[in-house]
Design a protein around this motif. Sequence first.
Motif, PDB file in Angstrom:
ATOM      1  N   ASP A  63      45.314  63.139  45.855  1.00 22.09           N
ATOM      2  CA  ASP A  63      43.952  63.237  46.391  1.00 22.09           C
ATOM      3  C   ASP A  63      43.003  62.331  45.608  1.00 22.09           C
ATOM      4  N   LEU A  64      43.192  62.264  44.271  1.00 20.47           N
ATOM      5  CA  LEU A  64      42.370  61.360  43.447  1.00 20.47           C
ATOM      6  C   LEU A  64      42.632  59.916  43.851  1.00 20.47           C
ATOM      7  N   ILE A  65      43.927  59.607  44.056  1.00 18.54           N
ATOM      8  CA  ILE A  65      44.303  58.215  44.360  1.00 18.54           C
ATOM      9  C   ILE A  65      43.686  57.771  45.689  1.00 18.54           C
ATOM     10  N   ILE A  66      43.755  58.635  46.694  1.00 18.94           N
ATOM     11  CA  ILE A  66      43.231  58.231  48.013  1.00 18.94           C
ATOM     12  C   ILE A  66      41.704  58.131  47.985  1.00 18.94           C
ATOM     13  N   ALA A  67      41.067  59.021  47.208  1.00 20.18           N
ATOM     14  CA  ALA A  67      39.599  58.928  47.089  1.00 20.18           C
ATOM     15  C   ALA A  67      39.227  57.624  46.386  1.00 20.18           C
ATOM     16  N   ALA A  68      39.996  57.272  45.334  1.00 22.19           N
ATOM     17  CA  ALA A  68      39.717  56.024  44.604  1.00 22.19           C
ATOM     18  C   ALA A  68      39.899  54.826  45.530  1.00 22.19           C
ATOM     19  N   GLU A  69      40.886  54.904  46.437  1.00 18.79           N
ATOM     20  CA  GLU A  69      41.100  53.791  47.372  1.00 18.79           C
ATOM     21  C   GLU A  69      39.864  53.609  48.261  1.00 18.79           C
ATOM     22  N   GLY A  70      39.327  54.734  48.746  1.00 19.14           N
ATOM     23  CA  GLY A  70      38.114  54.677  49.584  1.00 19.14           C
ATOM     24  C   GLY A  70      36.953  54.058  48.826  1.00 19.14           C
ATOM     25  N   MET A  71      36.793  54.520  47.575  1.00 16.46           N
ATOM     26  CA  MET A  71      35.680  54.020  46.740  1.00 16.46           C
ATOM     27  C   MET A  71      35.852  52.519  46.504  1.00 16.46           C
ATOM     28  N   GLN A  72      37.088  52.100  46.227  1.00 17.12           N
ATOM     29  CA  GLN A  72      37.306  50.672  45.948  1.00 17.12           C
ATOM     30  C   GLN A  72      37.072  49.804  47.175  1.00 17.12           C
ATOM     31  N   ARG A  73      37.455  50.320  48.342  1.00 17.14           N
ATOM     32  CA  ARG A  73      37.206  49.543  49.564  1.00 17.14           C
ATOM     33  C   ARG A  73      35.706  49.429  49.828  1.00 17.14           C
ATOM     34  N   ALA A  74      34.986  50.509  49.541  1.00 24.09           N
ATOM     35  CA  ALA A  74      33.525  50.441  49.693  1.00 24.09           C
ATOM     36  C   ALA A  74      32.942  49.439  48.704  1.00 24.09           C
ATOM     37  N   MET A  75      33.473  49.436  47.475  1.00 22.52           N
ATOM     38  CA  MET A  75      32.947  48.523  46.457  1.00 22.52           C
ATOM     39  C   MET A  75      33.194  47.057  46.830  1.00 22.52           C
ATOM     40  N   GLN A  76      34.299  46.807  47.574  1.00 22.52           N
ATOM     41  CA  GLN A  76      34.548  45.420  48.031  1.00 22.52           C
ATOM     42  C   GLN A  76      33.397  44.919  48.903  1.00 22.52           C
ATOM     43  N   LEU A  77      32.794  45.837  49.660  1.00 22.60           N
ATOM     44  CA  LEU A  77      31.647  45.451  50.486  1.00 22.60           C
ATOM     45  C   LEU A  77      30.368  45.389  49.652  1.00 22.60           C
ATOM     46  N   LEU A  78      30.266  46.298  48.672  1.00 21.17           N
ATOM     47  CA  LEU A  78      29.001  46.445  47.948  1.00 21.17           C
ATOM     48  C   LEU A  78      28.818  45.444  46.817  1.00 21.17           C
ATOM     49  N   GLU A  79      29.920  45.085  46.145  1.00 19.07           N
ATOM     50  CA  GLU A  79      29.779  44.203  44.974  1.00 19.07           C
ATOM     51  C   GLU A  79      29.129  42.857  45.318  1.00 19.07           C
ATOM     52  N   PRO A  80      29.557  42.171  46.407  1.00 15.06           N
ATOM     53  CA  PRO A  80      28.871  40.914  46.739  1.00 15.06           C
ATOM     54  C   PRO A  80      27.389  41.129  47.038  1.00 15.06           C
ATOM     55  N   GLU A  81      27.071  42.271  47.653  1.00 15.73           N
ATOM     56  CA  GLU A  81      25.662  42.557  47.968  1.00 15.73           C
ATOM     57  C   GLU A  81      24.862  42.774  46.686  1.00 15.73           C
ATOM     58  N   LEU A  82      25.471  43.461  45.716  1.00 16.89           N
ATOM     59  CA  LEU A  82      24.787  43.679  44.431  1.00 16.89           C
ATOM     60  C   LEU A  82      24.548  42.336  43.750  1.00 16.89           C
ATOM     61  N   SER A  83      25.560  41.474  43.782  1.00 15.57           N
ATOM     62  CA  SER A  83      25.436  40.168  43.121  1.00 15.57           C
ATOM     63  C   SER A  83      24.388  39.296  43.807  1.00 15.57           C
ATOM     64  N   ARG A  84      24.334  39.397  45.135  1.00 12.44           N
ATOM     65  CA  ARG A  84      23.359  38.586  45.880  1.00 12.44           C
ATOM     66  C   ARG A  84      21.923  38.924  45.487  1.00 12.44           C
ATOM     67  N   ARG A  85      21.734  40.156  45.007  1.00 11.62           N
ATOM     68  CA  ARG A  85      20.385  40.581  44.630  1.00 11.62           C
ATOM     69  C   ARG A  85      20.010  40.127  43.216  1.00 11.62           C
ATOM     70  N   GLN A  86      20.879  39.308  42.622  1.00 15.56           N
ATOM     71  CA  GLN A  86      20.617  38.802  41.268  1.00 15.56           C
ATOM     72  C   GLN A  86      19.208  38.233  41.170  1.00 15.56           C
ATOM     73  N   GLN A  87      18.489  38.709  40.143  1.00 17.96           N
ATOM     74  CA  GLN A  87      17.091  38.285  40.062  1.00 17.96           C
ATOM     75  C   GLN A  87      16.843  37.264  38.959  1.00 17.96           C
ATOM     76  N   GLU A  88      17.695  37.304  37.922  1.00 14.02           N
ATOM     77  CA  GLU A  88      17.409  36.445  36.776  1.00 14.02           C
ATOM     78  C   GLU A  88      18.305  35.222  36.817  1.00 14.02           C
ATOM     79  N   LEU A  89      17.743  34.070  36.518  1.00 12.63           N
ATOM     80  CA  LEU A  89      18.543  32.852  36.571  1.00 12.63           C
ATOM     81  C   LEU A  89      19.086  32.465  35.197  1.00 12.63           C
ATOM     82  N   SER A  90      18.305  32.741  34.141  1.00 13.65           N
ATOM     83  CA  SER A  90      18.797  32.394  32.801  1.00 13.65           C
ATOM     84  C   SER A  90      19.820  33.441  32.355  1.00 13.65           C
ATOM     85  N   ILE A  91      20.778  33.028  31.506  1.00 17.14           N
ATOM     86  CA  ILE A  91      21.812  33.963  31.055  1.00 17.14           C
ATOM     87  C   ILE A  91      21.302  34.718  29.828  1.00 17.14           C
TER      88      ILE A  91
END
Length: 217
Positions: A63-91
């Motif tokens: 049950d943990l494994i299948i829930a983690a799979e769902g979370m990871q698939r959601a993160m595949q969609l969310l991570e690029p969106e989080l990165s796109r919102r990058q606000q700072e240009l300097s490192i």
Amino acid sequence: MSQVLFQQLANSLVDGDPDATFDLTKQALAQGIEPLAIINQGLVPGMNIVGDKFATGEYFLPDLIIAAEGMQRAMQLLEPELSRRQQELSIPGTVVIGTVKGDIHEIGKSLVATMLSANGFKVHDLGVNVPTDKFISAVQDSNADILGLSALLTTTMVEQQKIIQALKEAGLRSKVKIMVGGAPVTRSWAEEIEADGYAEDAMGAVRLAKFLVGGTV
Ligand code: B1M
């Protein structure tokens, strides 16, 4: 409206339906809901319910494994969106991050890594089950400003302490700031092992990292 979607997202993880988690995440993004709200108000509460059910013996490892799979698939969609919102240009700084030896929990660590890169940090993500010597050589090779250590198990928290000790022995402790986190980790544990800081969640980790490199919180 979003509340209903958040509830459905949480339920999809609890019901072990990764396809539904993926579709609902897509739907939430299409409705313009912020990725962090999707994570914090939909996905994380769902994972917490799964964890509680596992702790009481109602759910088992699959049950943990299948829930983690769902979370990871959601993160595949969310991570690029989080990165796109990058606000700072300097490192603001370089971070080496990983989950400590003996621990394969990945999702929270990866979320912290994503949020740090989305806020301009250069991030070297070493993955999970990372041995101490790998952390040490990565800190050396990348000239990191910050070392981030994630641990999700009470049995692996002690690895954070061992890594700090090993950095001292290698003469590197004063060269890098150390931040620790993960569900069982507390501020008092961070103080006990002489880490430079503790963050409860990914946004807290970003604030802490900015503070540790001398910026504003
Ligand atoms: Co595991 N697991 N698990 N598990 N698992 C927990 C952690 C547990 C609390 C469940 C429970 O019993 N209630 C429990 C730990 C108990 C304890 O020690 N206190 C547990 C257990 C016991 C185990 C196994 C031992 C089970 C077994 O085999 N009998 C086993 C251990 C394997 C190992 O690591 N050697 C195990 C395995 C697994 C899976 C592999 C099945 C899977 C992970 C899959 C993966 O990551 N690819 C899994 C999962 C999914 C969980 C739960 C349900 C969810 C974890 C998660 O992803 N949360 C978890 C229960 C729970 O946490 N409620 C549980 C969502 C994520 C966004 O949050 O990871 O907390 P989190 O990260 C947060 C913060 O903690 C913080 O920010 C993140 C974002 O907000 N944070 C940091 C994290 N790292 C940070 C670093 C920072 C700063 C902040 O600075 C560097």
